[in-house]
Design a protein around this motif. Sequence first.
Motif, PDB file in Angstrom:
ATOM      1  N   LEU A   6      -2.542   2.944 -10.210  1.00 17.90           N
ATOM      2  CA  LEU A   6      -1.885   1.620  -9.233  1.00 17.90           C
ATOM      3  C   LEU A   6      -3.956   2.092  -8.220  1.00 17.90           C
ATOM      4  O   LEU A   6      -3.760   1.517  -7.277  1.00 17.90           O
ATOM      5  CB  LEU A   6      -1.116   2.306  -8.665  1.00 17.90           C
ATOM      6  N   LEU A   7      -4.208   2.947  -8.661  1.00 22.00           N
ATOM      7  CA  LEU A   7      -5.558   3.675  -7.246  1.00 22.00           C
ATOM      8  C   LEU A   7      -6.453   2.709  -7.568  1.00 22.00           C
ATOM      9  O   LEU A   7      -7.710   2.048  -6.342  1.00 22.00           O
ATOM     10  CB  LEU A   7      -5.797   4.879  -7.938  1.00 22.00           C
ATOM     11  N   ASP A   8      -5.928   2.372  -8.354  1.00 23.89           N
ATOM     12  CA  ASP A   8      -7.274   0.522  -8.735  1.00 23.89           C
ATOM     13  C   ASP A   8      -7.362  -0.656  -8.047  1.00 23.89           C
ATOM     14  O   ASP A   8      -8.489  -0.674  -7.851  1.00 23.89           O
ATOM     15  CB  ASP A   8      -7.916   0.269 -10.157  1.00 23.89           C
ATOM     16  N   LYS A  48       0.988  -0.818  -0.578  1.00 18.63           N
ATOM     17  CA  LYS A  48      -0.035  -0.280  -0.250  1.00 18.63           C
ATOM     18  C   LYS A  48       0.809   1.204  -0.126  1.00 18.63           C
ATOM     19  O   LYS A  48       0.246   2.556  -0.452  1.00 18.63           O
ATOM     20  CB  LYS A  48      -1.049  -0.103   0.920  1.00 18.63           C
ATOM     21  N   GLY A  49       1.277   1.262   0.191  1.00 17.27           N
ATOM     22  CA  GLY A  49       2.784   2.285   0.898  1.00 17.27           C
ATOM     23  C   GLY A  49       3.340   2.566  -0.684  1.00 17.27           C
ATOM     24  O   GLY A  49       3.498   3.757  -0.424  1.00 17.27           O
ATOM     25  N   ARG A  50       3.661   1.104  -1.402  1.00 15.15           N
ATOM     26  CA  ARG A  50       3.967   1.930  -2.885  1.00 15.15           C
ATOM     27  C   ARG A  50       2.774   2.255  -3.416  1.00 15.15           C
ATOM     28  O   ARG A  50       3.802   3.223  -5.146  1.00 15.15           O
ATOM     29  CB  ARG A  50       4.520   0.451  -3.174  1.00 15.15           C
ATOM     30  N   ILE A  51       2.173   2.187  -3.508  1.00 21.48           N
ATOM     31  CA  ILE A  51       0.317   2.869  -4.217  1.00 21.48           C
ATOM     32  C   ILE A  51       1.007   4.640  -3.947  1.00 21.48           C
ATOM     33  O   ILE A  51       0.157   5.102  -4.865  1.00 21.48           O
ATOM     34  CB  ILE A  51      -0.535   1.995  -4.350  1.00 21.48           C
ATOM     35  N   LEU A  52       0.586   4.272  -2.402  1.00 24.59           N
ATOM     36  CA  LEU A  52       0.462   5.780  -2.398  1.00 24.59           C
ATOM     37  C   LEU A  52       1.527   6.625  -2.809  1.00 24.59           C
ATOM     38  O   LEU A  52       1.152   8.172  -2.832  1.00 24.59           O
ATOM     39  CB  LEU A  52       0.457   6.255  -1.088  1.00 24.59           C
ATOM     40  N   LYS A  53       2.806   5.848  -2.692  1.00 17.32           N
ATOM     41  CA  LYS A  53       4.083   6.747  -3.124  1.00 17.32           C
ATOM     42  C   LYS A  53       3.946   6.830  -5.244  1.00 17.32           C
ATOM     43  O   LYS A  53       4.775   8.268  -5.344  1.00 17.32           O
ATOM     44  CB  LYS A  53       5.164   6.773  -2.769  1.00 17.32           C
ATOM     45  N   ASP A  54       3.716   6.090  -5.719  1.00 16.18           N
ATOM     46  CA  ASP A  54       3.593   5.745  -6.739  1.00 16.18           C
ATOM     47  C   ASP A  54       2.297   5.815  -7.644  1.00 16.18           C
ATOM     48  O   ASP A  54       2.306   6.646  -8.604  1.00 16.18           O
ATOM     49  CB  ASP A  54       4.643   4.866  -7.080  1.00 16.18           C
ATOM     50  N   TYR A  55       1.177   6.067  -7.030  1.00 15.59           N
ATOM     51  CA  TYR A  55       0.228   6.563  -7.681  1.00 15.59           C
ATOM     52  C   TYR A  55       0.050   7.795  -9.131  1.00 15.59           C
ATOM     53  O   TYR A  55      -1.220   7.575 -10.072  1.00 15.59           O
ATOM     54  CB  TYR A  55      -0.608   6.279  -7.312  1.00 15.59           C
ATOM     55  N   HIS A  56       0.926   9.078  -8.514  1.00 19.07           N
ATOM     56  CA  HIS A  56       1.324  10.058  -9.392  1.00 19.07           C
ATOM     57  C   HIS A  56       0.978  10.064 -10.694  1.00 19.07           C
ATOM     58  O   HIS A  56       0.674  10.182 -12.241  1.00 19.07           O
ATOM     59  CB  HIS A  56       2.272  10.887  -8.427  1.00 19.07           C
ATOM     60  N   GLU A  57       2.558   9.035 -10.508  1.00 21.47           N
ATOM     61  CA  GLU A  57       2.904   8.480 -11.642  1.00 21.47           C
ATOM     62  C   GLU A  57       2.056   7.890 -12.907  1.00 21.47           C
ATOM     63  O   GLU A  57       2.139   7.416 -14.019  1.00 21.47           O
ATOM     64  CB  GLU A  57       4.897   8.605 -11.887  1.00 21.47           C
ATOM     65  N   ASN A  58       1.187   6.543 -12.056  1.00 21.06           N
ATOM     66  CA  ASN A  58       1.081   5.373 -12.503  1.00 21.06           C
ATOM     67  C   ASN A  58      -0.854   5.825 -12.076  1.00 21.06           C
ATOM     68  O   ASN A  58      -1.115   4.819 -10.582  1.00 21.06           O
ATOM     69  CB  ASN A  58       1.783   4.292 -12.228  1.00 21.06           C
ATOM     70  N   PRO A  59      -1.253   6.468 -12.118  1.00 17.98           N
ATOM     71  CA  PRO A  59      -2.731   6.598 -11.891  1.00 17.98           C
ATOM     72  C   PRO A  59      -4.135   5.188 -11.674  1.00 17.98           C
ATOM     73  O   PRO A  59      -4.144   5.193 -10.791  1.00 17.98           O
ATOM     74  CB  PRO A  59      -3.628   7.633 -12.984  1.00 17.98           C
TER      75      PRO A  59
END
Length: 367
Positions: free
Chosen positions: A175-177, A162-173
């Motif tokens: 991931l929020l799915d 989850k930490g990786r998702i919250l960190k990287d979702y700006h570059e790969n939206p």
Amino acid sequence: MRLDALQLENFRNYAAITTNFDPGVNLLMGDNAQGKTNLLEAITYLSTGHAFRTRKEAELLRFGAPFAALDAAAFSGGRAQTLRAVLFAGRQRRQLFVNGVKQKTGAALPDVLRTVLFCPEDLLVLKTGAAARRRMVDAALCQLRPGYDKALTEYHKLLEHKGRILKDYHENPALLDTLPDFDERMARVGAIVISYRARYLASLARETARFHGDFSGGKEALTLTYQTVSTVNDPMAGSAAVYDALRAHQMRHHQAELASGMCLSGPHKDDFDVRLDGISLKSYGSQGQTRTAAISLKLAEREILRADTGEEPVLLLDDVLSELDAGRQDFVLNQIRTGQVFITCCEQDKLTDIGRVLTVVGGEIRG
């Protein structure tokens, strides 16, 4: 429960040793940096599958060695049993064996050898941040409840993802799915973690208060309170109720997590508060009060393990007595008259009459 013999090869500063132990008190004598604590670390590794001074297994190997091997002969459950661990310098995974049978995890190790460790760092655990106190609770519970070990391991993996998702979702939206699935599973596993912790800490609070009352001569009353996610009003209510509370907390903090890029909801920030006569030990406790409370915590941990399993765990005291005045030393020594105990110290003083003396010199054991 006792440790009868230990064999080490290429572990820390031990090239190769084989030694037997007394079923009562084993006094490990020697100057600093000779290997006394390394010996206790080997024992705890065979008991828990973890090192208490490092998370990097490569650091446990003797310098330049390609592997390290730890073998123990123990007596528990009414029979003789064996433990073996092989650690490697490269990326090869460690190998663990219980009675000659290879294990996928270390979950079965405590059933053969259960330990309670008290080291100088524990004297500060009540003064430092919450992470140290969580580690203390987790170490005890993982030995006591294999189901907790499994749930905690899964929760940490979920938290990392989850930490990786919250960190990287700006570059790969996209991931929020996946975030709702992680939140749901984290709440379910987190509820299990909280339920285990709540029950253990309730027992720990009772026993610690009893030991501390005896330790302080009845002069101080100690209380211990579990602190978890704010929406969990009753951590003892059961996993289903705690799950609902965790889901509510996640929803409240969803936007804040997206904005901060950090996971703000869950038991990974749990803590427990210790008070003496209603006053916070962390903020206002003296050095003597803190030491007394920390020792009481460890003695309480040993008592809980003994009462729950029917066997007294092996007690490991690393250079603790030298930090205490004569009165506190006497109290501790009066508590170790039963079960197997390992004590490290630099000066023999009055301890020589309570057990077998083993001298540790440069990675060798004599006596």
